[in-house]
Design an enzyme around this catalytic site. Structure first.
Site, PDB file in Angstrom:
ATOM      1  N   ASN A   1      -3.198   4.707  -7.488  1.00 51.94           N
ATOM      2  CA  ASN A   1      -3.131   3.852  -6.324  1.00 51.94           C
ATOM      3  C   ASN A   1      -3.116   2.404  -6.791  1.00 51.94           C
ATOM      4  OD1 ASN A   1      -5.450   2.437  -4.234  1.00 51.94           O
ATOM      5  ND2 ASN A   1      -3.625   3.326  -3.319  1.00 51.94           N
TER       6      ASN A   1
ATOM      7  N   HIS B   1       0.823  -1.211   0.000  1.00 53.04           N
ATOM      8  CA  HIS B   1       0.000   0.000   0.000  1.00 53.04           C
ATOM      9  C   HIS B   1       0.858   1.262   0.000  1.00 53.04           C
ATOM     10  CE1 HIS B   1      -3.959   1.842   0.677  1.00 53.04           C
ATOM     11  NE2 HIS B   1      -3.301   2.752   1.374  1.00 53.04           N
TER      12      HIS B   1
ATOM     13  N   HIS C   1     -10.151   2.002  -0.991  1.00 54.50           N
ATOM     14  CA  HIS C   1     -10.374   1.626   0.406  1.00 54.50           C
ATOM     15  C   HIS C   1     -11.168   0.329   0.421  1.00 54.50           C
ATOM     16  CE1 HIS C   1     -10.111   3.922   4.444  1.00 54.50           C
ATOM     17  NE2 HIS C   1      -8.929   3.575   4.003  1.00 54.50           N
ATOM     18  N   ASN C   2     -10.621  -0.668  -0.285  1.00 47.75           N
ATOM     19  CA  ASN C   2     -11.367  -1.900  -0.531  1.00 47.75           C
ATOM     20  C   ASN C   2     -11.545  -2.754   0.717  1.00 47.75           C
ATOM     21  OD1 ASN C   2     -11.196  -0.969  -3.122  1.00 47.75           O
ATOM     22  ND2 ASN C   2      -9.631  -2.422  -3.777  1.00 47.75           N
TER      23      ASN C   2
ATOM     24  N   GLU D   1      -3.909   4.835  12.492  1.00 44.31           N
ATOM     25  CA  GLU D   1      -4.434   5.481  11.290  1.00 44.31           C
ATOM     26  C   GLU D   1      -5.691   6.268  11.616  1.00 44.31           C
ATOM     27  OE1 GLU D   1      -4.512   2.991   7.818  1.00 44.31           O
ATOM     28  OE2 GLU D   1      -2.366   2.594   8.005  1.00 44.31           O
TER      29      GLU D   1
END
Lengths: 88, 775, 236
Positions: free
Chosen positions: B558, B60, B114-115, B332
């Protein structure tokens, strides 16, 4: 209520009895469709948890009522009640 | 390279453990990667440092498995003659790319996934995805002006899928609506391959002047580093590494890895940051704390600024007690930013944040050297060369092999279907229109405030969205479209990649826009599986070839890997979004027919392929054949021709053929407010042509225009002169009837447009209806 | 005429209102921050749409305690004209400047769509002669379900305080003809009894430019302006 230290107060805000409650209605429908047979009615409100510390003033109850009436609930559509959970 | 000092024990005894191979493995770090850490540090890392490496070297954050592929993308335009379109900030340089749109103004845009968070907690996962991409844009100094999204779900027949779909849409709505940024478009596909692993890709586009571009770089030794926004909690711990592995049954228990968003906090943060960045010279660098939070923002800013950075965790605002350095560095929590301020001007920053009732805490400073040093309760808990975490991380070229299934799917031919029965031809249109992938998405976009900012010219539902930009006292219009048909990419990853791009370009051409730049979101399965890696490699090659052909640079994006469910990887889904510019509002064109009597002109010739079509899926239950053929030169000629007709005022409406094919495209053109119909008479049809391929095949490079009766001959002639096959295919009717027949063939099909519209409009609302709740 | 657009921290239609009033001739607007205590020389006050303070407790519940709201209340009590749009309407109800309350949409979802409004005879400025019978105006809200008790509703009707109703039909075959939130008596906008405080869920500022779904917001903004110019709240 002579003193409190780390007291938790729960304020319950609920829709007034005759006020339409779309969320409550949705819950009732969902429960009925899940086979929950004896349900008569469901109402959805909210719980606001307050944590306090220090000395309560003399007018503590009155000031709690005031903040419940003026801010935490809307008297046009909602009722409120509050209670002290525990003294720690 | 200096050997790192040996660190004293962490103030939290829990963190003073031996780094065992199990612990390394648990952090998703490979043995050879750990060797690299040992070698570079010259000592064993602390647990806090191991956590830092694990997030920064996750796919990521590091793109370690995709970086070599991404190098194929053109980073800037090779043509220099257009008056605008120059890339001002390139892909990978900053949080998002910036492109010139003329007269000192620029746009900044990017898409991000944002899977996995959305799979586990659909509402919050999707909401925070939107929040993250908005921060990426305003971090660059831009004011966000629009949002779009690209969503993929399993089959709507599944209750779980409906739950995820409902939650994701509501989450996106919640965040974007509260921020006051219109969500103007997107695409939604439903396919069993996405079951259990939905794709939620969110895009934000902002506007700024060239002189407002901000960098995420820490420079100027002694400059203070500020932490602004929400306080840090234990939520979202290690989200970047969470995104970089396959979902499992246990992922449900991983819920703490999903953050909760607070769009109001983000609104305050955005306004305060924009106000702060407008003050000349005040901000040296700025970066949001997204994936890998404080870790990523500190080491990336230091690496970009060729400087060191020192952070004191005791000064980081915390909303939970007893957090240790590992937790603070890897949290996060949402709605946080890191700002490097010009020394001596701290109070100016504090005052701006106080106006918005936000905290701005100085948590560290820019230092000499190249290291990221983290201190907690007086002890140095991490001390790592910043660039080791960013640019000097591991990079791999994974093993690749062609998936076995391709031999089978490629061997398929339409002959295996037999001749289409007349009833099938008749019924297919309604069935296709009722397919959730093709059906009206109004159920989705009526939950999004798509009109706030009062600049939405083309709302969701047309080929591309168009939004007015206020640029000082001038106005321009930005168009944006997203595309990717995962089915094509499954059947032919290379061609599927090209088609994602050309379809997006065609959509923009149909609105009258000149393309500026592309952002992509590469959604694939586990890259350690050679067959999965092959699909990524090939799709990216396709995208890159298409981008170079169109001279459209890729300005960022991304990569989301490990998108898998129990049946394997999701369909390869390289989502493409291209932004375009329209200078004259008169040139903005929608897909909807407006005037009875207008002629319908088909450019590109009659479709003749069935591979990968929605028709094949819905009417024959097959996902087979090859993806439709594509001709890049032909596409470019077609797009230029369409734009020219629009500019010269000859095209009343323009719509491209996509999922569902020719008749679906015509029907969609009739679903505007006017409630019109169409009579189609197709001439010169090959007597041997399959009518199902003609009506429902998804051949590329096709556009339908409506033109005034008087213009149609000229347009046909001009198109043919340009080398584009063109046919007059029929007329727009005042009454809502759609009829089609082919010269020399007996089949005559006829539908009520109202019935077709019902299929199309009601499919999703009916699937999503909840008992007892008005829709 | 000087117009003040109040900015709460979560207002997000403030710029739209500002530009819309600028589009309607003669209405230069000025932003007033919620922490200010004075409206200055404003002659018309607009509370724009948005999510004033995140609206997590109730829409508008916290905004009513902003320092500027004391000034807005005083301004309204003196007969000044106040328009609340969407979140602004919610704030006015919470502040007690308008009767009733706005609760969660009956469909439990946010709704953004353009709806047809029926203009009611609500006094000298809001009436069919001035505005026409029907208006097409966008709505965008999650909590626009207007609620008032039976007695209050009777009073609104009797005193001509209902500005607009959603032109809802039983089956809503045409989606423009829906009541997007389930409001009582299809109410979309009201005024106070005195006739100087106006609240509406639809967004007239999103219906003023050529590319907007309609330009029907212009007569609405003009009606408010006219009310302000004539000193609507004085002696009505």
């Amino acid at each position: 209520m002579s003193f409190f230290l780390n007291v938790k107060i729960n304020v319950f805000v609920t829709p007034k009895k005759n006020v339409l409650d779309p969320q409550g209605a949705a819950i009732a429908h969902a429960m009925t469709s899940l086979g929950f047979k004896d349900l008569k009615n469901a109402r959805m409100g909210k719980v606001i948890e307050l944590e306090l510390e220090g000395e309560p003033g003399e007018d503590f109850e009155a000031s709690m009522d005031r903040v419940c009436r003026d801010l935490l609930s809307n008297p046009v559509i909602e009722d409120y009640r509050w209670s002290i959970e525990d003294a720690g | 390279m200096t050997v790192s000092q040996k660190l004293s024990p962490n103030p939290d005894p829990l963190l003073n453990v031996r780094i065992t191979p199990e612990l390394v493995n648990k952090h998703g770090i490979l043995p050879e990667e750990y060797e690299k850490i040992l070698g570079e540090l010259g000592r064993e890392p602390t647990l806090t440092e191991l956590g830092i490496f694990s997030v920064m070297w996750s796919e990521h954050c590091s793109y370690k498995n995709s970086r070599p592929l991404l190098k194929q993308f053109p980073a800037e335009k090779y043509r220099t003659d257009p008056p605008y379109g120059k890339v001002l900030v390139k892909a990978g340089e900053e949080n998002a790319g910036v492109i010139d749109i003329g007269e000192g103004w620029a746009i900044c845009f990017k898409i991000e996934s944002h899977n996995h968070p959305s799979a586990v907690e659909p509402f919050e996962g999707a909401a925070t995805g939107v929040g993250g991409i908005i921060r990426d844009i305003f971090t660059m100094g831009a004011r966000p002006v629009l949002l779009t999204n690209s969503l993929r779900f399993g089959d709507l027949g599944s209750k779980t899928v409906r739950h995820i779909f409902r939650g994701v849409v509501a989450g996106i709505a919640h965040y974007g609506n509260c921020m006051g940024i219109p969500t103007v478009g997107g695409d939604v596909y439903f396919d069993p391959s996405y079951e259990g692993n939905p794709l939620v890709n969110a895009l934000c586009l902002g506007v700024l002047r060239h002189d407002q571009i901000k960098r995420g770089a820490a420079s100027g030794v002694g400059n203070p580093v500020f932490y602004v926004g929400a306080s840090t909690g234990r939520d979202g711990l290690g989200g970047a590494s969470f995104a970089s592995r396959e979902l499992s049954e246990e992922s449900q228990a991983d819920r703490p890895a999903v953050q909760k968003g607070d769009p109001f906090m983000e609104k305050l943060l955005m306004e305060a940051c924009i106000e702060m960045m407008a003050v000349p010279g005040l901000v040296v660098g700025i970066q949001d704390m997204g994936a890998a939070g404080l870790t990523c923002s500190s080491c990336e800013t230091a690496a970009r600024g060729n400087a060191g950075i020192e952070i004191e965790l005791d000064r980081v605002p915390q909303r939970e007690t007893g957090m240790n350095s590992y937790e603070i560095m890897l949290s996060e929590s949402q709605e946080r930013m890191l700002v490097i301020v010009q020394k001596g001007r701290e109070t100016e920053v504090e005052e701006i944040f106080a106006k918005w009732d936000l905290h701005a805490e100085q948590v560290g400073e820019v230092t000499e050297g190249d290291r990221m040093v983290v201190k907690h309760r007086g002890v140095t808990v991490a001390d790592i060369p910043a660039k080791l975490l960013t640019d000097e991380g591991p990079v791999y070229r994974r093993e690749s092999s062609e998936p076995g299934y391709l031999k089978e799917t490629r061997a398929w031919t339409a002959d295996s279907l037999g001749d289409p029965a007349p009833e099938m031809l008749q019924d297919a249109l309604g069935r296709l229109l009722a397919m959730p992938t093709i059906a009206s998405k109004r159920w989705v976009y009526r939950q999004y405030d798509h009109m706030v900012m009062a600049g939405t010219v083309l709302a969701p539902g047309s080929d591309a969205a168009v939004v007015r930009l206020r640029l000082g006292d001038k106005e321009k219009y930005v168009a944006i479209a997203n595309d990717c048909n995962g089915r094509y990419c499954y059947l032919n990853p290379y061609r599927g990649g090209i088609i994602a791009m050309v379809e997006c370009m065609r959509n923009l051409a149909c609105t009258g826009a000149v393309p500026l730049a592309m952002t992509d979101n590469l959604n694939f399965g586990n890259p350690y599986k050679p067959e999965v890696f092959y699909t990524m490699e090939e799709s990216v090659r396709g995208l890159a070839d298409a981008c170079r052909a169109f001279d459209v640079p890729v300005v960022g994006g991304n990569v989301s890997l490990y998108n898998e469910n129990r049946n394997g990887a999701v369909d390869p889904t390289p989502v493409v979004s291209v932004a375009g510019l329209i200078e004259d509002p008169a040139h903005i064109t929608s897909q909807f027919c407006r005037n009875p009597g207008d002629r319908l002109v088909l450019l590109g010739g009659y479709p003749d392929e069935l591979g990968g079509s929605a028709y094949l899926g819905i009417c024959h239950g097959q996902k087979a054949g090859d993806a439709p053929g594509v001709d890049l030169d032909g596409e470019m000629t077609l797009h230029d021709f369409v734009r020219k007709q629009i500019r010269e005022g000859r095209a009343g409406a323009a719509h491209d053929l996509a999922e569902g094919g020719f008749l679906v495209a015509v029907a969609e053109m009739l679903f505007g407010e006017e409630k019109l119909g169409a009579e189609l008479l197709l001439k010169d049809v090959d007597p041997n042509a399959r009518l199902d391929a003609l009506f429902y095949g998804e051949s590329q490079g096709r556009v339908i225009l409506t033109v005034a009766h008087a213009d149609s001959d000229r347009i046909l002639a001009d198109a043919r002169a340009a080398g584009i096959p063109a046919s007059a295919i029929g007329t727009v009717l005042a009454e809502p009837v759609m009829a089609v027949s082919c010269e020399g063939r007996t089949e005559k099909l006829r539908w009520s447009v109202n019935d077709l519209r019902d299929f199309w409009e009601n499919a999703i609302p009916e699937a999503m209806r909840l008992p007892g709740i008005p829709s | 005429m000087k117009t003040a657009v109040i900015q709460f921290p979560g207002s997000n239609c403030d710029q739209d209102a500002f530009h819309a009033f600028a589009t309607v001739p003669g209405l230069p607007a000025r932003m007033v921050w919620h922490k200010d205590e004075s409206l200055g020389d404003a002659e018309l006050v607009v509370l724009p749409g948005g999510f004033s303070f995140g609206d997590y407790l109730r829409c508008g519940a916290i905004a009513r305690f902003s320092p500027i709201m004391r000034a807005v209340t005083g301004f309204a009590e003196n007969g000044g004209v106040v328009l609340g749009i969407c979140n602004g309407f919610q704030v006015l109800c919470e502040a007690g400047l308008l009767p009733g309350a706005l609760i969660r949409n009956e469909c439990l979802e946010f709704r953004c769509t353009t709806v047809e409004l029926r203009v009611e005879e609500a006094g000298p400025f809001f009436n069919r002669e001035k505005l026409g019978e029907r208006l097409m105006i966008p709505v965008a809200h999650g909590e626009g379900n207007y609620l008032i008790d039976g007695e209050g509703l009777d009073s609104l009707r009797k005193n001509g305080q209902i500005l607009f109703r959603y032109a809802a039909r039983g089956s809503a075959a045409d989606r423009r003809l829906e009541n997007p939130n389930g409001s009582v008596d299809n109410i979309a906008g009201i005024r106070n009894r005195r006739g100087n405080v106006f609240g509406m869920m639809p967004h007239p500022e999103r219906a003023v430019e050529s590319f907007h779904p309609s330009r029907d917001g212009i007569p609405v903004l003009k009606a408010v302006l006219e009310a302000a110019k004539s000193g609507a709240g004085v002696g009505v």
